[in-house]
Design a protein around this motif. Structure first.
Motif, PDB file in Angstrom:
ATOM      1  N   LYS A  20       0.829  -1.206   0.000  1.00 49.55           N
ATOM      2  CA  LYS A  20       0.000   0.000   0.000  1.00 49.55           C
ATOM      3  C   LYS A  20       0.865   1.259   0.000  1.00 49.55           C
ATOM      4  N   PRO A  21       0.315   2.395  -0.463  1.00 50.72           N
ATOM      5  CA  PRO A  21       1.035   3.670  -0.321  1.00 50.72           C
ATOM      6  C   PRO A  21       1.281   3.974   1.147  1.00 50.72           C
ATOM      7  N   GLN A  22       2.356   4.678   1.430  1.00 48.62           N
ATOM      8  CA  GLN A  22       2.756   4.959   2.798  1.00 48.62           C
ATOM      9  C   GLN A  22       1.627   5.601   3.603  1.00 48.62           C
ATOM     10  N   ALA A  23       0.867   6.489   2.992  1.00 48.19           N
ATOM     11  CA  ALA A  23      -0.176   7.219   3.712  1.00 48.19           C
ATOM     12  C   ALA A  23      -1.339   6.322   4.120  1.00 48.19           C
ATOM     13  N   GLU A  24      -1.496   5.180   3.451  1.00 47.42           N
ATOM     14  CA  GLU A  24      -2.624   4.294   3.726  1.00 47.42           C
ATOM     15  C   GLU A  24      -2.269   3.151   4.672  1.00 47.42           C
ATOM     16  N   ARG A  25      -1.016   3.057   5.084  1.00 48.56           N
ATOM     17  CA  ARG A  25      -0.607   1.944   5.930  1.00 48.56           C
ATOM     18  C   ARG A  25      -1.076   2.147   7.372  1.00 48.56           C
ATOM     19  N   ILE A  26      -1.387   1.036   8.036  1.00 48.35           N
ATOM     20  CA  ILE A  26      -1.846   1.117   9.423  1.00 48.35           C
ATOM     21  C   ILE A  26      -0.659   1.365  10.348  1.00 48.35           C
ATOM     22  N   ALA A  27      -0.953   2.016  11.479  1.00 51.48           N
ATOM     23  CA  ALA A  27       0.120   2.397  12.396  1.00 51.48           C
ATOM     24  C   ALA A  27       0.599   1.234  13.248  1.00 51.48           C
ATOM     25  N   MET A  28      -0.305   0.289  13.557  1.00 53.38           N
ATOM     26  CA  MET A  28       0.026  -0.810  14.463  1.00 53.38           C
ATOM     27  C   MET A  28      -0.063  -2.147  13.756  1.00 53.38           C
ATOM     28  N   SER A  29       0.780  -3.073  14.172  1.00 50.42           N
ATOM     29  CA  SER A  29       0.653  -4.446  13.680  1.00 50.42           C
ATOM     30  C   SER A  29      -0.563  -5.084  14.334  1.00 50.42           C
ATOM     31  N   LEU A  30      -0.928  -6.272  13.876  1.00 53.49           N
ATOM     32  CA  LEU A  30      -2.103  -6.957  14.421  1.00 53.49           C
ATOM     33  C   LEU A  30      -1.945  -7.227  15.917  1.00 53.49           C
ATOM     34  N   ILE A  31      -0.825  -7.797  16.298  1.00 53.92           N
ATOM     35  CA  ILE A  31      -0.624  -8.138  17.714  1.00 53.92           C
ATOM     36  C   ILE A  31      -0.522  -6.871  18.563  1.00 53.92           C
ATOM     37  N   GLU A  32       0.118  -5.832  18.036  1.00 53.49           N
ATOM     38  CA  GLU A  32       0.191  -4.556  18.762  1.00 53.49           C
ATOM     39  C   GLU A  32      -1.205  -3.981  18.979  1.00 53.49           C
ATOM     40  N   LYS A  33      -2.063  -4.118  17.972  1.00 52.41           N
ATOM     41  CA  LYS A  33      -3.424  -3.591  18.058  1.00 52.41           C
ATOM     42  C   LYS A  33      -4.228  -4.314  19.137  1.00 52.41           C
ATOM     43  N   ILE A  34      -4.071  -5.632  19.205  1.00 53.74           N
ATOM     44  CA  ILE A  34      -4.781  -6.403  20.237  1.00 53.74           C
ATOM     45  C   ILE A  34      -4.254  -6.044  21.620  1.00 53.74           C
ATOM     46  N   LYS A  35      -2.932  -5.938  21.746  1.00 63.23           N
ATOM     47  CA  LYS A  35      -2.344  -5.561  23.037  1.00 63.23           C
ATOM     48  C   LYS A  35      -2.735  -4.137  23.424  1.00 63.23           C
ATOM     49  N   PHE A  36      -2.940  -3.285  22.447  1.00 63.71           N
ATOM     50  CA  PHE A  36      -3.380  -1.911  22.681  1.00 63.71           C
ATOM     51  C   PHE A  36      -4.704  -1.905  23.443  1.00 63.71           C
ATOM     52  N   VAL A  37      -5.563  -2.863  23.137  1.00 63.35           N
ATOM     53  CA  VAL A  37      -6.852  -2.990  23.821  1.00 63.35           C
ATOM     54  C   VAL A  37      -6.685  -3.652  25.178  1.00 63.35           C
TER      55      VAL A  37
END
Length: 481
Positions: free
Chosen positions: A292-309
């Motif tokens: 994906k273009p840099q501007a459309e990339r997500i900030a967190m990985s999948l595991i980081e996102k789950i741990k974020f919660v």
């Protein structure tokens, strides 16, 4: 000799003289190395065949997709990528397999192709991981409620009421579609139908769950629900599963406590018990993001996102405060939002919810006290605020990457207020007489929330399309399998 699963064999700390395993062939290289998988793990076990010890005709039947049974010795692997492997002593092909027509070949397949072959797509690593995670999340849901004193309730799938007031429901009828009985005014006479009235597939078990909460105290539903919404987006299904707890004597604050604890528990469970699947899906998502273009990339990985919660406290913010934050935000002032926030009363979109979570508060957010006119009739009405605006004791939980995850409220327990709200929305009291009875006989404060299970699975797997987190998706013009 008892067969073991691939997961059991790969977890062995020592070699074994005699092992037996059954599974499906992923690949067979150089007439020597079989990659075998049985669905118990995302990893294959390598089975090493000395072709001189086996009939050539038998080995020709060992093709991708074939089901086989092997016995042999579990030894330390001589190659890279695995700690142990099986030196095959006996090999049996258990059934027919046509290598010319088998669709799931050892190469990358597009998701749309795999949806057309949904009966076989769990033979791939991605979908086997997704469905194991779905199974684990389902178990974690029941585990949480069981350990916290909830009673599991099976609410009706066929109903005469529309809990949400949406009107987008599938009719249930056994009347002759070509020649139904008619009333004098030409309308269908549903009194002659199977149930003696007009009935539909349910959109929610909430109203029925409330009735049981008001006698059993703490209940939850976890079952299929249906919505006849003609939508082909990546977030809509016609058939989906809902989790809906209802608790007597619990106010909105208790409801928020319960929902936060519940979400952390079920996501924490898969972090602990599905590490290999999560790591695989995390890497899959990482590779996808690179395209994906840099501007459309997500900030967190999948595991980081789950741990974020799991690791953060959820920030509780009133709708009114959230509107002020959004109205004064840079994306809103510079008109970067697709839906510009101009005034109190706006229905928040996913872009607004994600801004609050990912940019402003940097933690999961619970919004509460929404405008009454954008929420359902059964939510408890607050006293008007200092500007005379009416709100209800509703709450939504917002997650990174997806926006709203949970929606709930303190229910309206006052009979007179509930009747007034139903009258204003033209909801027939006669249809919900039993629901109103709860406000006559032992009425009390009570609350609950709803969570679309597939949305939770999407969040936990990183899949971008809801059709890829349910075994056989039901969508407009699609009821295959």
């Amino acid at each position: 000799m008892n067969s073991k699963t691939v997961a059991q064999l790969l977890s062995q700390d020592e070699t074994l003289q005699d092992v037996s395993v059954k599974g499906w062939v992923r690949t067979f290289r150089a007439n020597r190395f079989i990659a075998l998988n049985d669905g118990s793990t995302i990893n294959n076990i390598q089975c090493v065949v000395d072709f001189e010890n086996f009939d050539e005709a038998l080995l020709k039947r060992v093709t991708t997709g074939a089901a086989i049974h092997v016995t042999g010795e579990l030894v330390e692997s001589q190659g890279k990528g695995q700690s142990v492997e099986i030196v095959v002593k006996t090999l049996e092909v258990l059934g027919d397999s046509d290598p010319e027509t088998y669709p799931i070949q050892p190469r990358k397949h597009g998701f749309e192709f795999l949806r057309r072959n949904a009966h076989l797509r769990t033979r791939t690593n991605t979908f086997s991981a997704v469905m194991r995670l779905r199974s684990s999340l389902s178990f974690a849901v029941h585990k949480y409620f069981n350990e916290n004193g909830f009673n599991y309730m099976h609410t009706p799938i066929i109903t005469g009421s529309d809990a949400e007031g949406a009107g987008e429901m599938f009719k249930v009828s056994n009347l002759d579609a070509k020649n139904p009985p008619l009333n004098e005014d030409g309308s269908v006479n549903y009194k002659e139908d199977f149930f003696g009235k007009e009935t539909n597939l349910t959109v929610s078990g909430q109203l029925e769950a409330e009735t049981y909460a008001m006698s059993l105290g703490k209940v939850y539903t976890f079952g299929p629900t249906f919505r006849a919404e003609n939508s082909n987006t990546t977030r809509h299904l016609a058939e989906f599963w809902m989790i809906e707890p209802e608790v007597a004597f619990m106010d909105l604050d208790g409801n928020m406590d319960l929902a936060e604890d519940f979400m952390k528990s079920v996501l924490g469970y898969v972090l602990e018990n599905n590490k290999e699947d999560l790591e695989f899906l995390d890497n899959r998502l990482l590779q996808e993001e690179k395209t994906k273009p840099q501007a459309e990339r997500i900030a967190m990985s999948l595991i980081e996102k789950i741990k974020f919660v799991v690791d953060n406290n959820f920030k509780r913010v009133s709708y009114t405060e959230a509107i002020d934050i959004l109205r004064n935000s840079k994306p809103n002032k510079k008109k970067k939002f697709n839906y510009i926030i101009e005034e109190w009363g706006a229905d928040l979109q996913s872009e607004h919810e994600r801004f609050l979570v990912e940019k402003h508060f940097k933690c999961p957010v619970i919004l509460f006290d929404y405008p009454a006119n954008i929420k359902a009739f059964y939510m408890r009405l607050n006293e008007p605020d200092h500007e005379g605006r009416e709100t209800v004791r509703a709450m939504d939980i917002l997650f990174p990457g997806i926006g709203e995850m949970v929606g709930g409220s303190q229910r309206e327990e006052r009979l007179d207020v509930l009747k007034e709200k139903m009258k204003a929305l033209d909801i027939d009291e006669k249809e919900l007489w039993w629901y109103l009875d709860l406000r006559k006989y032992g009425t009390a404060v009570h609350s609950g929330f709803g969570l679309g299970f597939e949305r939770l699975v999407m969040f936990a797997t990183g899949m971008g399309n809801i059709r890829d987190v349910i075994p056989y998706p039901r969508t407009p013009q699609n009821a295959e399998f």
